[in-house]
Design an enzyme around this catalytic site. Structure first.
Site, mmCIF file in Angstrom:
data_model
loop_
_atom_site.group_PDB
_atom_site.id
_atom_site.type_symbol
_atom_site.label_atom_id
_atom_site.label_comp_id
_atom_site.label_asym_id
_atom_site.label_seq_id
_atom_site.Cartn_x
_atom_site.Cartn_y
_atom_site.Cartn_z
ATOM 1 N N GLU A 833 0.830 -1.209 0.000
ATOM 2 C CA GLU A 833 0.000 0.000 0.000
ATOM 3 C C GLU A 833 0.857 1.250 0.000
ATOM 4 O O GLU A 833 0.588 2.207 -0.716
ATOM 5 C CB GLU A 833 -0.925 -0.002 1.219
ATOM 6 C CG GLU A 833 -1.838 1.213 1.271
ATOM 7 C CD GLU A 833 -2.795 1.198 2.450
ATOM 8 O OE1 GLU A 833 -3.447 2.235 2.684
ATOM 9 O OE2 GLU A 833 -2.890 0.162 3.142
ATOM 10 N N ARG A 911 -6.853 3.101 14.189
ATOM 11 C CA ARG A 911 -7.747 1.944 14.060
ATOM 12 C C ARG A 911 -7.648 1.042 15.290
ATOM 13 O O ARG A 911 -8.642 0.461 15.720
ATOM 14 C CB ARG A 911 -7.437 1.162 12.784
ATOM 15 C CG ARG A 911 -8.420 0.017 12.534
ATOM 16 C CD ARG A 911 -8.319 -0.547 11.141
ATOM 17 N NE ARG A 911 -8.984 0.263 10.144
ATOM 18 C CZ ARG A 911 -10.257 0.109 9.757
ATOM 19 N NH1 ARG A 911 -11.001 -0.819 10.322
ATOM 20 N NH2 ARG A 911 -10.771 0.877 8.831
ATOM 21 N N GLU A 1292 -10.323 -8.132 5.842
ATOM 22 C CA GLU A 1292 -9.599 -8.025 7.103
ATOM 23 C C GLU A 1292 -10.307 -8.617 8.329
ATOM 24 O O GLU A 1292 -9.653 -9.202 9.195
ATOM 25 C CB GLU A 1292 -9.272 -6.553 7.377
ATOM 26 C CG GLU A 1292 -8.319 -5.953 6.372
ATOM 27 C CD GLU A 1292 -8.167 -4.458 6.541
ATOM 28 O OE1 GLU A 1292 -7.059 -4.015 6.871
ATOM 29 O OE2 GLU A 1292 -9.167 -3.731 6.353
#
Length: 1361
Positions: A833, A911, A1292
């Site tokens: 990413e 997160r 995920e």
């Protein structure tokens, strides 16, 4: 024992005494076959591997480079040879990355392209793997295909056990292995006998699975369409062994190629293949420093990764004395060139044909060999190489030593025999064999009456792994009255010193002692003193390794007692070896067949690229044909973690022939800095300082990879060391943190609750780093154009737009001059990413400087060194709760090791904070997060993106509450589960919350209550093996937490023939995104999915793309594709209305001739989201994906080994677009999570040097590690109005469910501790390695091992950061 000379040259075989003439140069033309075609090479390079030859010279790119050390199996090919003694063709699976191409002389090689193709006809192996959804990213697939193909060529109807053995050398990071095994099960004898029932234990439902009761219509828990299968075996092409290609008749008809003395000379080395002992000894006399090589499994790794150079190789694979196997009256003589597979086959014959009491050594060799490397390695690695390389953790050498094997050593002037004893090794990888001598053979004796023999191995992973400690024990007893007395004993160990060690002192101490319970104490006392380790010994795990020595002796004691007829009672489990049953699985899912659902939507459609992936014709970045003038980039990397660069000398490197240019920060000046996210702290090249070990300093450009990498190693860099910060603890101590905008979330009044709470616990938890280990390493090709500063980038990246913008910025050109293209990735998992971008930038700068194309594909060790890992986390918690276990308040500190730049760690920590509640209502919660700035490679995204770390810490305090109140953890979890309408600590209301429904269904399907009772009964009867069970939920938020990233675009083009081409912003990395997008378009346009195609992802087709990450690829791009399709469909409505009986092609043609646009863009921005940290308001996520998992494990308390007996997963995925892809994602994520929590351990030196940098040292789960029963159920009756066609994100969320294994193991440890009287609560960090499990199972053996000195009083060999 000192070497004992035998008679001299006269003892040698006739081939030695024949006094042959020196054969001279011999033959130097390489002749072999590839896929039935003859290859003749008059100037072969003996330093080139078969893999390189196939890919570069023959352009057969189906065979992949995954690791370069024979550890992943991506390069597997079949090598066939004609055995003239057996008069039969022998087929071997081989690692092409290690096999020298010149070793193929006279052999036939078959690659994945040679057995079938996607254009004409797939081979049945390829077809079954594709149709059973066993290929996701596809990079490992050709190797898996070839392993299975080789097995079928040797046995057209294998057993499941044989099949799993052939896969021991193959790894897959995507699938979770289940669909591969299920697809290939249809080739086995079990399938032939029982059909589908051979794979289906059932769903585990209370009272039994309906299908086990003969209900052919399916499960009555489901709607009527739930009996759908993920694949139809009726569509499989039958396997017909008689239709396989013939072995080249030329190789059968003549032995000429086998009889040739070969000499191949290269630039840096010469390769000899003698065909007689005399030739071999003569060569060794001429070249005493020459390396003897058979399988190249050791030397190949040394040359590739340690950059050793050996000028002369001698291959004795056709020397009769070294390849012979002779069964004699007192043992078996194996030539030193006999392969491990041949030894295994001989051992089986010996065991079958002689009395059990005489074959005990051979029984243990077979037992150990099944865990020795992979099948591909065993097929070529020679026993002599195992002995001569002298690895201190060799699996076989302890057996050979303990059994008093004899070795035959010869030179041109002498032939002698020596015992393989404590005198053979003189130091680390050194022995008594002289420079001009060779090891000819080893003789393994038969055991005698009253001789008992046992061998053990403990590794990080059960199969295809190097040992932590291994041991072998030979004990001979005699009877003295009613007593058994030790008349002789030999104990040999690996992993306890620089060589394989014989415990001579301990053996002498035990000789003559009575073999009763007292012997254990005597032996342990002697062994712990003789085999002690210093606190900083290489390999670390000091106390664990010492405890294993004691455990192995105790196991031997019990095993002998059992053979003597004693009843071991509850200690019998100590001698029982883990036997993995063939996989059983069941998948429950719902398929909609209502009027609103058409075409492929909701169907288990196979991956659109699957046929090309199984055929080896799916193209990855480095498979692209080389371009005229192309150069290769060799990276120059720092050797310090933190230092000032004093000078860089490139003169020697630039003088190497074939080197073109040097590129570094001076070529960029002010454009060397760039931002990956919020901080402009990244550097293309190090400038004045290096901030981490293996930071990129510059690039050498050369004509090929070998030259570029060799020259890069010649660049001399001088440094001045600076203090380095390595661990989270270092960063906390030095107050070294990256600045971040959002450092915490507070909901409610934590402090007031703590003041009044009756129950408060505190604790801490660490989760380790994890390597993404995508099978395709980072790769990039930069192609500068002649005009307008244009440059084209082909990159294996999840983030084309960030790549585009970064390349534009560092080159100083507008973004519209940069086009980034992604065909597919061989896995990504978040690791591509952001960390793919600096590499693309460096390659682009290099290409721009020389105006020539530049290519790079990182070697596995380079990739692991520079690409970063999942962030290690350290959490400190304080939690208040009532007497029933209801949580009242939580105060949590989270620390993440970011590395030297911020990368995405700030968002990862966010997160983690969002998920610090997991699935539980915490009315008062305060969480603060810190990004530790250290001198490590920048850590980065990995599937779950901080979620698993936050969730894991939550489950840790749940467990501590349960222990404190003496209430089962599952009861605490259930009492605190979120319910519909509740709000989270970040004030998001839960809508369509199915947690309780998932919980209840998982509880039912897993038979949780019944199994718990059974486990308690099993544990009460077994002292040294304990079972445990745990059920864990997950609530995972779906969306990018950065608001602007929740957008996507798509372009849909319809051509005059009715075919449809889609471009969208998502990248394909194996998750089936393109396939799902085609299904969405198929539904929207109401056409067959075969009319729709997706070619690639490209920034010149769809601009401003968000990275394919956060599990949001289908949600965002699916809505964009849907919008574009609906726009076109609306334009077609007049033509459909005017010709309702027409075809799709009719309507498209009519629209074209009416000048109606058949192209449309689509755009989607997720509505109603956007969270404000300052006010703790707004929706952070679009919705939540829920799931629950129950796992049962068994733990060997004496070694820390474990196996997962069963796993039941229930996931709410809404109305699945593709159940096969979604279930594959669930299984793949679970197995990755299993690696995170149970196996995969990143280790550094205290100075920041990465120790675990390839599959040899870093272990991901293998075929053998998946649950024995692996069931997945998709929750029925669930919908999701917030995503395309009511689906839900899947990538995920399931990963965390593997924590059920962690806590099941913890549960099993608790049973063991209770029995030994240890305190009930204990901390267990992740990963729960065998070391940590064993040392937590405190008992009389661990208490004998000395404690380590206080931390800080010594420098450990390794640390977890």
């Amino acid at each position: 024992m000192a070497p004992t000379p035998q008679s001299t040259l006269a003892v040698l075989s006739a081939s030695i005494t024949g006094k042959e003439n020196n054969p001279g140069e011999g033959v130097s033309v390489l002749v072999f076959f590839v896929n039935g075609k003859k290859v003749v090479d008059e100037t072969p390079d003996p330093g080139m591997t078969l893999l390189t030859y196939l890919r570069l010279k023959l352009r057969l790119c189906g065979t992949k480079l995954g690791c370069g050390e024979g550890g992943c199996g991506a390069c597997t090919v079949m090598v066939s040879k004609y055995d003239r003694f057996k008069q039969a063709t022998v087929h071997l699976s081989v690692n092409a990355c290690l096999a020298p191409v010149v070793s193929m002389h006279g052999l036939a090689v078959t690659t994945v392209e040679g057995i079938g193709n996607a254009k004409q006809r797939l081979h049945s192996v390829q077809q079954r793997l594709a149709n059973s959804h066993g290929s996701q990213c596809g990079f490992c697939t050709p190797g898996i295909v070839m392993s299975m193909y080789t097995l079928l060529r040797n046995n057209p109807l294998p057993s499941m056990k044989e099949m799993e053995t052939y896969f021991q050398g193959n790894l897959c990071r995507c699938t979770g292995y289940r669909p591969i095994l299920e697809g290939f099960r249809t080739f086995t004898e079990e399938w032939a006998k029982y059909g589908k029932r051979s794979s289906m234990e059932g769903c585990g439902r209370k009272g039994g699975c309906c299908k086990e009761k003969g209900n052919a219509g399916g499960c009555d828990l489901t709607e009527e369409d739930d009996s759908q299968e993920l694949f139809q075996t009726s569509e499989f092409v039958p396997y017909d062994a008689s239709q396989e290609p013939l072995f080249p008749p030329e190789l059968i008809a003549s032995a000429k190629l086998d009889e040739q003395f070969l000499t191949f000379r290269g630039k840096n080395m010469t390769w000899y293949r003698p065909v007689s002992t005399y030739q071999l000894l003569n060569l060794k006399q001429m070249y005493p420093e020459a390396k003897i090589v058979v399988g190249n499994t050791e030397l190949g790794v040394e040359v590739k990764f340690k950059h050793c150079e050996y000028p002369v190789y001698i291959n004795p694979s056709l020397v009769p004395d070294l390849t012979a196997i002779k069964i004699e009256t007192d043992g078996v003589v194996f030539g030193a060139g006999v392969t491990l597979s041949e030894i295994e086959e001989t051992c089986f014959q010996v065991i079958k044909n002689i009395p059990e009491e005489n074959s005990r050594i051979f029984q243990q060799i077979v037992e150990i060999l099944q865990w020795f490397a992979g099948k591909q390695i065993r097929n070529v690695a020679a026993v002599g190489g195992n002995i001569m390389t002298g690895s201190p953790i060799s699996d076989l050498n302890p057996i050979f030593m303990a059994s008093k094997c004899t070795l035959r050593i010869a030179s041109i002037s002498e032939d002698k025999q020596v015992f393989f004893d404590e005198n053979f090794y003189t130091g680390y990888r050194k022995n008594i064999v002289g420079p001009s001598e060779i090891l000819v053979s080893i003789k393994v004796p038969f055991t005698k009456e009253n001789q008992f023999f046992f061998a053990y191995k403990q590794a990080r992973r059960r199969d295809d792994d190097i040992a932590i400690v291994n041991g072998a024990f030979s004990v001979t007893l005699k009877n003295e009255g009613t007593d058994h007395v030790i008349s002789s004993i030999q104990m040999a160990f690996g992993g306890m010193g620089p060589t394989t060690l014989l415990a001579v002192k301990s053996s002498l101490h035990l000789q003559g002692q009575k073999f009763n319970d007292n012997i254990v104490e005597l032996a342990c006392d002697a062994l712990k003193n003789e085999l002690s380790l210093t606190p900083n010994a290489p390999g670390a795990m000091i106390r664990y390794r010492q405890s294993l020595v004691l455990s192995f002796f105790f196991k031997t004691f019990l095993a002998i007692r059992k053979q003597l007829g004693y009843d071991l009672a509850n200690e019998n489990s100590a001698v029982e070896v883990f036997e993995k049953e063939p996989l059983h699985s069941h998948q429950l899912f719902e398929v909609k067949n209502d009027a609103a659902t058409v075409g492929a939507l909701g169907k288990p459609l196979k991956h659109k690229a699957a046929d090309h992936q199984v055929a080896g014709t799916a193209q990855y970045t480095d498979d692209m044909p080389h371009i005229e003038g192309e150069l290769y980039a060799g990276l120059v990397l720092s050797s310090k973690a933190h230092a000032e660069i004093l000078s860089i000398d490139t003169s020697t490197a630039l003088a190497v022939p074939g080197v073109v240019e040097w590129v570094d920060s001076t070529d960029l000046k002010e454009r060397n800095e760039f931002a990956l996210a919020i901080a402009k702290d990244e550097l293309v090249f190090a400038n004045q300082f290096v901030h981490c070990y293996r930071m990129v300093i510059g690039v050498i450009l050369a004509q090929d990879q070998e030259t570029a990498q060799k020259a890069a190693r010649l660049v001399k860099v001088e440094y001045k060391d600076l203090p380095a910060i390595i661990t989270i603890e270092d960063a906390i101590k030095e107050n070294s943190f990256h600045e971040v905008p959002n450092a915490g979330i507070t909901d409610g009044d934590v402090e007031s609750v703590f003041k009044s709470a009756t129950n408060i616990v505190e604790g801490e938890m660490r989760t380790g780093a994890q390597e993404q280990f995508y099978l395709e390493t980072q790769a990039c090709i930069a192609i500068p154009k002649i005009e307008n500063d244009e440059i084209q980038i082909w990159s294996s990246t999840q983030n084309p737009t960030l790549t585009q913008n970064t390349v534009a910025a560092v080159l100083g050109i507008p973004a519209n001059r940069v086009s980034v293209h992604v065909k597919r990735m061989g896995g990504g998992f978040g690791g591509k990413e952001s960390r793919s971008v600096p590499l693309a930038a460096a390659v682009a700068v290099a290409a721009n400087k020389v105006s020539r194309p530049v290519r790079i594909m990182l070697d596995r060790d380079e990739d692991m060194l520079i690409s970063g890992f999942r962030n290690p986390f350290y959490g400190k918690y304080k939690v208040a709760f009532d007497d029933n276990g209801k949580v009242l308040a939580l105060d949590l500190l989270l620390y993440a090791n970011a590395g030297w730049t911020l990368d995405l760690t700030f968002s990862i920590v966010e997160r983690a904070m969002f998920h610090s509640d997991n699935s539980y209502k915490v009315p008062n919660l305060r969480v603060r997060g810190f990004c530790c700035k250290t001198n490590l490679t920048s850590n980065t995204a990995f599937r779950g993106f901080g979620g698993p770390q936050g969730l894991m810490i939550a489950e840790t305090w749940i467990e501590k509450i349960a222990k404190t109140l003496d209430i089962p953890a599952e009861d605490i979890r259930e009492r605190n589960l979120y319910e519909e309408g509740m709000t989270t600590h970040f004030n998001q209301k839960l809508i369509n919350c199915t947690l309780k429904k998932c919980w209840e269904e998982c509880k039912t399907l897993s038979r949780f209550s019944e199994r718990q009772k059974e486990i308690e009964k099993i544990n009460s009867c077994n002292r040294w093996k304990k079972r445990g069970m745990s059920m864990v939920p997950v609530k995972f938020g779906i969306a990018f937490t950065a608001l602007h990233m929740n957008q996507a675009g798509a372009l849909v083009n319809i051509y005059q023939d009715g075919s449809v081409l889609i471009s969208h912003g998502g990248t394909e990395m194996g998750q089936g995104l393109h396939t799902k997008m085609i299904q969405v378009a198929s539904q929207a346009l109401n056409i067959d999915h075969n009319k729709i195609h997706i070619a690639e992802t490209a920034t010149d087709k769809v601009p401003n793309t968000s990275p394919t990450a956060a599990s949001a690829g289908s949600d965002l791009n699916g809505m964009a594709v849907l919008e574009a399709c609906m726009t076109i469909k609306k334009r077609l409505e007049p033509f459909i209305s005017s010709n309702p009986s027409g075809t799709w092609e009719d309507w498209v043609k009519s629209a074209y001739f009416s000048r109606v646009s058949l192209s449309s863009t689509g755009f989607h921005a997720t509505p109603d989201i956007g969270y404000d940290f300052k006010t703790n308001s707004g929706n952070a996520f679009n919705y939540f994906t829920y799931g629950v998992c129950c796992s049962e494990v068994e733990v060997d308390c004496l070694t820390g080994d474990h196996q997962v007996i069963s796993t039941q997963i229930v996931m709410d995925l809404g109305e699945s677009i593709n159940p096969a892809i979604d279930i594959g994602q669930v299984e793949g994520a679970f197995v990755q999570g299993y690696g995170l929590f149970m196996m995969e351990q990143i280790l550094h030196t205290p100075t920041g040097v990465l120790l675990t940098r390839g599959p040899g040292a870093y272990k991901i789960p293998s075929f053998n590690d998946i649950p024995g029963v692996f069931n997945v159920a998709l929750l029925r009756g669930a919908s999701n109005p917030r995503a395309v066609y009511s689906s839900k994100a899947v990538g995920e969320p399931p990963l965390f469910l593997a924590a059920s294994v962690f806590f099941a193991v913890k549960n099993a440890i608790a049973f063991a501790r209770a029995e030994s009287g240890a305190p009930p609560y204990f901390e267990l960090d992740a990963p729960a390695t065998a070391e940590r499990i064993r040392m937590a199972c405190e008992d009389k053996f661990t208490s004998l091992v000395p404690q380590l000195p206080p931390s800080g009083s010594f420098t450990p060999w390794s640390i977890q950061t």
